[in-house]
Write a protein that holds these residues in place. Structure first.
Motif, mmCIF file in Angstrom:
data_model
loop_
_atom_site.group_PDB
_atom_site.id
_atom_site.type_symbol
_atom_site.label_atom_id
_atom_site.label_comp_id
_atom_site.label_asym_id
_atom_site.label_seq_id
_atom_site.Cartn_x
_atom_site.Cartn_y
_atom_site.Cartn_z
ATOM 1 N N ALA A 1 -3.057 4.234 -2.286
ATOM 2 C CA ALA A 1 -4.040 3.456 -1.544
ATOM 3 C C ALA A 1 -4.795 4.361 -0.579
ATOM 4 O O ALA A 1 -4.239 5.331 -0.051
ATOM 5 N N LYS A 2 -6.036 4.047 -0.343
ATOM 6 C CA LYS A 2 -6.836 4.830 0.598
ATOM 7 C C LYS A 2 -6.365 4.526 2.018
ATOM 8 O O LYS A 2 -6.231 3.350 2.399
ATOM 9 N N TRP B 1 -0.492 -4.152 8.893
ATOM 10 C CA TRP B 1 0.383 -3.606 7.853
ATOM 11 C C TRP B 1 1.645 -3.054 8.500
ATOM 12 O O TRP B 1 1.577 -2.337 9.489
ATOM 13 N N LEU C 1 0.861 -1.183 0.000
ATOM 14 C CA LEU C 1 0.000 0.000 0.000
ATOM 15 C C LEU C 1 0.893 1.228 0.000
ATOM 16 O O LEU C 1 1.679 1.425 0.930
ATOM 17 N N ASP D 1 -10.096 0.694 -4.028
ATOM 18 C CA ASP D 1 -9.245 0.901 -2.851
ATOM 19 C C ASP D 1 -8.096 1.878 -3.111
ATOM 20 O O ASP D 1 -7.346 2.211 -2.207
ATOM 21 N N TYR D 2 -7.957 2.296 -4.356
ATOM 22 C CA TYR D 2 -6.855 3.179 -4.741
ATOM 23 C C TYR D 2 -7.385 4.375 -5.521
ATOM 24 O O TYR D 2 -8.430 4.302 -6.150
ATOM 25 N N LEU E 1 -7.484 1.698 4.501
ATOM 26 C CA LEU E 1 -7.086 0.294 4.356
ATOM 27 C C LEU E 1 -6.064 -0.130 5.405
ATOM 28 O O LEU E 1 -5.900 -1.314 5.674
#
Length: 150
Positions: free
Chosen positions: A121-122, A130, A61, A99-100, A125
């Motif tokens: 990426a948002k 991560w 991401l 999502d992007y 997320l």
């Protein structure tokens, strides 16, 4: 995600930071088809982004932070024709989904900079699963950094 490309902006480059990189080593199924027929690939850096990795998903991401102290390594990809570039952007739009967000960014390269599209990426997320890649380089995602007590 919008698949329209602003025709007033002359940009036919894509800044790829993860599984869409031409040198990606994750062996995910879409990479080979995506990079087929690229004309050139140059390493660069985008400021204002942090890169995250989750081993469960095998992709990264790239999160826009706007902080110039944050940087992410990218591969600046181009294809031989405008039509091929537009085809690859439509394919990337499908791969990245909602999502992007496709953004126009300046990529720092040796000897200057170039404008390119990137998929940010948002931030929603992100969660605790991560991990930030400290180097900002997808190819260094598996390096474990040791923390030194003060």
């Amino acid at each position: 995600m919008t698949t329209d490309i602003n025709e007033n902006i002359r940009c036919e480059l894509l800044a790829a930071y993860g599984t869409l990189r031409d040198d990606d080593d994750s062996d995910l199924p879409w990479t080979r088809d995506f990079i087929k027929n690229i004309e050139s690939a140059v390493t660069g850096k985008v400021l204002g982004f942090q890169l995250f990795f989750n081993p469960s998903f095998k992709y990264g991401l790239g999160i826009f932070t706007g902080d110039s102290n944050d940087a992410m390594v990218v591969r600046l990809l181009s294809w031989p024709s405008k039509e091929q570039f537009h085809q690859k952007i439509r394919l990337a739009d499908d791969l990245e989904g909602n999502d992007y967000e496709r953004k126009l960014v300046e990529v720092l390269i040796e000897g200057g900079s170039k404008s390119a599209y990137i998929y940010a990426a948002k931030p929603a997320l992100l969660n605790e699963s991560w991990e930030k890649i400290p180097s900002g380089d997808w190819l260094q995602r598996n390096i474990k950094y040791e923390t030194v007590p003060l």
